[in-house]
Design a protein around this motif. Structure first.
Motif, PDB file in Angstrom:
ATOM      1  N   PHE A 132      36.123  -7.448  31.104  1.00  0.00           N
ATOM      2  CA  PHE A 132      36.136  -6.497  32.203  1.00  0.00           C
ATOM      3  C   PHE A 132      36.719  -7.158  33.455  1.00  0.00           C
ATOM      4  N   ASP A 133      37.516  -6.419  34.193  1.00  0.00           N
ATOM      5  CA  ASP A 133      38.007  -6.876  35.491  1.00  0.00           C
ATOM      6  C   ASP A 133      37.093  -6.291  36.560  1.00  0.00           C
ATOM      7  N   LEU A 134      36.272  -7.116  37.167  1.00  0.00           N
ATOM      8  CA  LEU A 134      35.290  -6.641  38.138  1.00  0.00           C
ATOM      9  C   LEU A 134      35.727  -6.865  39.583  1.00  0.00           C
ATOM     10  N   THR A 135      37.050  -7.001  39.806  1.00  0.00           N
ATOM     11  CA  THR A 135      37.558  -7.086  41.174  1.00  0.00           C
ATOM     12  C   THR A 135      37.120  -5.833  41.922  1.00  0.00           C
ATOM     13  N   PRO A 136      36.439  -5.977  43.048  1.00  0.00           N
ATOM     14  CA  PRO A 136      35.920  -4.797  43.742  1.00  0.00           C
ATOM     15  C   PRO A 136      37.020  -3.912  44.304  1.00  0.00           C
ATOM     16  N   ASP A 137      36.708  -2.641  44.460  1.00  0.00           N
ATOM     17  CA  ASP A 137      37.625  -1.708  45.080  1.00  0.00           C
ATOM     18  C   ASP A 137      37.897  -2.169  46.513  1.00  0.00           C
ATOM     19  N   THR A 138      39.094  -1.909  47.016  1.00  0.00           N
ATOM     20  CA  THR A 138      39.430  -2.358  48.375  1.00  0.00           C
ATOM     21  C   THR A 138      38.567  -1.681  49.435  1.00  0.00           C
ATOM     22  N   LYS A 139      37.896  -0.602  49.080  1.00  0.00           N
ATOM     23  CA  LYS A 139      37.002   0.052  50.030  1.00  0.00           C
ATOM     24  C   LYS A 139      35.811  -0.836  50.381  1.00  0.00           C
ATOM     25  N   VAL A 140      35.607  -1.884  49.576  1.00  0.00           N
ATOM     26  CA  VAL A 140      34.490  -2.785  49.845  1.00  0.00           C
ATOM     27  C   VAL A 140      34.650  -3.449  51.205  1.00  0.00           C
ATOM     28  N   LEU A 141      35.893  -3.840  51.560  1.00  0.00           N
ATOM     29  CA  LEU A 141      36.109  -4.466  52.859  1.00  0.00           C
ATOM     30  C   LEU A 141      35.727  -3.528  53.995  1.00  0.00           C
ATOM     31  N   LEU A 142      36.027  -2.250  53.835  1.00  0.00           N
ATOM     32  CA  LEU A 142      35.632  -1.278  54.848  1.00  0.00           C
ATOM     33  C   LEU A 142      34.122  -1.098  54.865  1.00  0.00           C
ATOM     34  N   ALA A 143      33.518  -1.120  53.694  1.00  0.00           N
ATOM     35  CA  ALA A 143      32.064  -0.977  53.614  1.00  0.00           C
ATOM     36  C   ALA A 143      31.368  -2.131  54.333  1.00  0.00           C
TER      37      ALA A 143
ATOM     38  N   LYS B  12      54.911 -26.559  60.557  1.00  0.00           N
ATOM     39  CA  LYS B  12      54.761 -25.176  60.998  1.00  0.00           C
ATOM     40  C   LYS B  12      53.331 -24.691  60.780  1.00  0.00           C
ATOM     41  N   ALA B  13      53.026 -23.547  61.354  1.00  0.00           N
ATOM     42  CA  ALA B  13      51.702 -22.947  61.193  1.00  0.00           C
ATOM     43  C   ALA B  13      51.753 -21.864  60.125  1.00  0.00           C
ATOM     44  N   ILE B  14      50.593 -21.534  59.586  1.00  0.00           N
ATOM     45  CA  ILE B  14      50.467 -20.463  58.599  1.00  0.00           C
ATOM     46  C   ILE B  14      49.920 -19.230  59.314  1.00  0.00           C
ATOM     47  N   GLU B  15      50.550 -18.092  59.087  1.00  0.00           N
ATOM     48  CA  GLU B  15      50.108 -16.842  59.700  1.00  0.00           C
ATOM     49  C   GLU B  15      49.752 -15.833  58.620  1.00  0.00           C
ATOM     50  N   VAL B  16      48.569 -15.246  58.746  1.00  0.00           N
ATOM     51  CA  VAL B  16      48.111 -14.227  57.807  1.00  0.00           C
ATOM     52  C   VAL B  16      47.714 -12.987  58.600  1.00  0.00           C
ATOM     53  N   ILE B  17      48.170 -11.836  58.155  1.00  0.00           N
ATOM     54  CA  ILE B  17      47.802 -10.577  58.791  1.00  0.00           C
ATOM     55  C   ILE B  17      46.869  -9.810  57.860  1.00  0.00           C
ATOM     56  N   LEU B  18      45.667  -9.555  58.330  1.00  0.00           N
ATOM     57  CA  LEU B  18      44.663  -8.822  57.554  1.00  0.00           C
ATOM     58  C   LEU B  18      44.488  -7.451  58.202  1.00  0.00           C
ATOM     59  N   ASP B  19      45.070  -6.435  57.584  1.00  0.00           N
ATOM     60  CA  ASP B  19      45.037  -5.069  58.119  1.00  0.00           C
ATOM     61  C   ASP B  19      44.220  -4.192  57.177  1.00  0.00           C
ATOM     62  N   LEU B  20      43.047  -3.782  57.621  1.00  0.00           N
ATOM     63  CA  LEU B  20      42.148  -3.025  56.752  1.00  0.00           C
ATOM     64  C   LEU B  20      42.741  -1.684  56.330  1.00  0.00           C
ATOM     65  N   ASP B  21      43.493  -1.048  57.211  1.00  0.00           N
ATOM     66  CA  ASP B  21      44.119   0.234  56.861  1.00  0.00           C
ATOM     67  C   ASP B  21      45.146   0.057  55.750  1.00  0.00           C
ATOM     68  N   GLU B  22      45.979  -0.983  55.877  1.00  0.00           N
ATOM     69  CA  GLU B  22      47.012  -1.220  54.869  1.00  0.00           C
ATOM     70  C   GLU B  22      46.408  -1.631  53.531  1.00  0.00           C
ATOM     71  N   ILE B  23      45.354  -2.435  53.577  1.00  0.00           N
ATOM     72  CA  ILE B  23      44.683  -2.852  52.347  1.00  0.00           C
ATOM     73  C   ILE B  23      44.100  -1.637  51.623  1.00  0.00           C
ATOM     74  N   ARG B  24      43.505  -0.752  52.385  1.00  0.00           N
ATOM     75  CA  ARG B  24      42.925   0.453  51.787  1.00  0.00           C
ATOM     76  C   ARG B  24      44.009   1.349  51.186  1.00  0.00           C
ATOM     77  N   GLU B  25      45.107   1.544  51.913  1.00  0.00           N
ATOM     78  CA  GLU B  25      46.171   2.422  51.430  1.00  0.00           C
ATOM     79  C   GLU B  25      46.882   1.836  50.215  1.00  0.00           C
ATOM     80  N   ALA B  26      47.101   0.514  50.238  1.00  0.00           N
ATOM     81  CA  ALA B  26      47.790  -0.136  49.121  1.00  0.00           C
ATOM     82  C   ALA B  26      46.862  -0.374  47.934  1.00  0.00           C
ATOM     83  N   LYS B  27      45.552  -0.285  48.171  1.00  0.00           N
ATOM     84  CA  LYS B  27      44.552  -0.562  47.148  1.00  0.00           C
ATOM     85  C   LYS B  27      44.778  -1.940  46.519  1.00  0.00           C
TER      86      LYS B  27
END
Length: 212
Positions: free
Chosen positions: A4-15, A130-145
């Motif tokens: 089983f793949d138990l990777t949580p739904d992306t809605k978990v981050l919003l929860a 150089k530096a590492i840059e990460v963008i964490l966008d909850l809306d985009e994560i939810r839409e892209a699932k």
């Protein structure tokens, strides 16, 4: 049978953003991670000279326009790409069982997510070009699932030889449970926030060099 793949739904981050937490606790959660990085460097025998954590809050007038950023910046050791990925992963914690205050991973996702929907994470080590840059966008994560988020190498910000920078923006709209969260944080005012931070971390701030 296939496992089983138990990777949580992306809605978990919003929860997670609905987890009960006060605005000051959310800010201190992010500060904890900076203090942990200083302690980790010390344990490894490479202490940070003049450790510093800088906090900037948006103005009330900016919030009314949906503008501004909550910024936490430190001059800690910074992270490699692998360390940054683990630090931003919900549920992961690289802390040992001692000398740790923060909980990068779940705590980071809760506190940053309650403040705003977008988090920019920048980190660099002294040895990195150089530096590492990460963008964490909850809306985009939810839409892209998908939990796959953009990461890139950028020039180190000005006066940023090493350390970690967190910028939170994208305030929650009216009607969301967190819509007034950042406003409450800003309404405290920096004098009260400084006093509260001083009270919460008084034991650490009073530690003498070499005493742990």
């Amino acid at each position: 049978m296939e496992p089983f793949d138990l990777t949580p739904d992306t809605k978990v981050l919003l929860a997670l953003t609905h987890t009960p937490m006060s605005p000051l606790d959310a800010l201190c959660e992010l500060i904890d991670n900076s203090l942990d990085s200083f302690q980790t460097s010390k344990i490894k025998g490479d202490p940070i000279n003049s450790p510093l954590v800088m906090i900037n809050l948006p103005k009330r007038s900016e919030l009314d326009k949906g503008l501004g950023k909550v910024t936490i910046r430190d001059n800690g050791p910074g992270m490699s790409a692998e360390q940054a990925e683990k630090a931003l992963r919900a549920g992961f914690s690289g802390n040992n069982s001692y000398d740790s205050l923060g909980l990068f991973g779940m705590g980071f996702n809760i506190s940053s997510g309650k403040i705003g929907r977008q988090t920019r994470f920048v980190t660099a080590r002294k040895s990195d070009a150089k530096a590492i840059e990460v963008i964490l966008d909850l809306d985009e994560i939810r839409e892209a699932k998908s939990y796959s988020v953009p990461v890139s190498e950028i020039e180190k910000p000005s006066s940023f030889e090493h350390g970690t920078l967190i910028e939170i923006s994208g305030w929650w709209q009216e009607g969301n449970a967190n819509s007034k969260f950042v406003k409450k944080l800003v309404q405290y005012g920096m004098p009260k926030i400084r006093n509260e931070i001083g009270r919460r971390y008084s034991t650490i701030l009073r530690r003498k060099p070499g005493k742990g």
